[in-house]
Design a protein around this motif. Structure first.
Motif, mmCIF file in Angstrom:
data_model
loop_
_atom_site.group_PDB
_atom_site.id
_atom_site.type_symbol
_atom_site.label_atom_id
_atom_site.label_comp_id
_atom_site.label_asym_id
_atom_site.label_seq_id
_atom_site.Cartn_x
_atom_site.Cartn_y
_atom_site.Cartn_z
ATOM 1 N N ARG A 124 0.806 -1.225 0.000
ATOM 2 C CA ARG A 124 0.000 0.000 0.000
ATOM 3 C C ARG A 124 0.837 1.272 0.000
ATOM 4 N N ASN A 125 1.943 1.298 0.735
ATOM 5 C CA ASN A 125 2.677 2.546 0.941
ATOM 6 C C ASN A 125 3.945 2.690 0.119
ATOM 7 N N VAL A 126 4.583 1.588 -0.195
ATOM 8 C CA VAL A 126 5.794 1.656 -1.007
ATOM 9 C C VAL A 126 5.439 1.461 -2.474
ATOM 10 N N ASN A 127 4.624 0.445 -2.750
ATOM 11 C CA ASN A 127 4.252 0.141 -4.132
ATOM 12 C C ASN A 127 3.072 0.950 -4.648
ATOM 13 N N GLY A 128 2.280 1.505 -3.722
ATOM 14 C CA GLY A 128 1.116 2.295 -4.124
ATOM 15 C C GLY A 128 -0.047 1.471 -4.617
ATOM 16 N N ILE A 129 -0.087 0.193 -4.241
ATOM 17 C CA ILE A 129 -1.183 -0.682 -4.653
ATOM 18 C C ILE A 129 -2.160 -0.781 -3.500
ATOM 19 N N ASN A 130 -3.356 -0.239 -3.713
ATOM 20 C CA ASN A 130 -4.344 -0.209 -2.648
ATOM 21 C C ASN A 130 -5.715 -0.500 -3.230
#
Length: 192
Positions: free
Chosen positions: A183-189
């Motif tokens: 969620r926070n490093v890869n931006g996948i949410n």
């Protein structure tokens, strides 16, 4: 000591979920009942568990992170709780002191209090206890204990009731940091 805050906090969280579930299911009367109960529990936690100076019964990272994460800290104590959490990380030389319940929320709480830098510092720390300590010692999976192997590679062994135990070298609990990374490093949410 942790039972003084873990059980009440998760009791509150469980009842809050019951309220939301009842609302989704269209059971308005149950939703209101559980919402009222969770508000009463929140008040009790704020009066009986969190002290007026912003301290918890146990001076641990997870003890400060849990009330922040679950929205239990009154606004006037939020700064002190955040300071206590940061202080615990600094006192522990940037190493983790959380267990299975504090780990899934710690990184998110650090981001919430504006200390994303500390979340990354914990992620990339190579000293024990940390994830990269395990990697440096040959781990290809997450260990059950931060100290499953000593510096020299010797497994941690304990005896309980005449039985010998060794910590698992393949245990997901501390691996939940991958959720934060996605969620926070890869931006996948997920999208609601």
């Amino acid at each position: 000591v942790s039972t003084r805050y873990v059980a009440p906090i998760y009791g509150y969280y469980s009842i809050s979920i019951m309220s939301e579930t009842a609302k989704v299911l269209g059971n308005d009367e149950d939703a209101q009942y559980y919402a009222k109960m969770s508000e009463n529990m929140k008040t009790a936690i704020q009066k009986g568990v969190l002290d007026k100076k912003g301290n918890m019964p146990a001076d641990l990272m997870g003890a400060y992170a849990m009330p922040i994460y679950y929205g239990l800290v009154p606004e006037d104590l939020m700064k002190k709780f955040a300071e206590n959490l940061v202080r615990k990380i600094e006192e522990n030389n940037g190493c983790l002191d959380v267990g299975f319940l504090g780990m899934p929320i710690l990184q998110d709480v650090l981001c919430q209090i504006g200390r994303r830098d500390l979340a990354y510092d914990l992620l990339f720390n190579e000293k024990a206890p940390s994830w990269l300590y395990e990697v440096k010692h040959g781990a290809t999976t997450i260990w059950e204990s931060w100290f499953a192997l000593d510096e020299d590679g010797t497994p941690f062994i304990s005896e309980i009731y005449g039985m010998t135990f060794c910590m698992s070298l393949n245990h997901y609990a501390f691996g939940c940091v991958d959720d934060w990374i996605f969620r926070n490093v890869n931006g996948i949410n997920y999208v609601e």
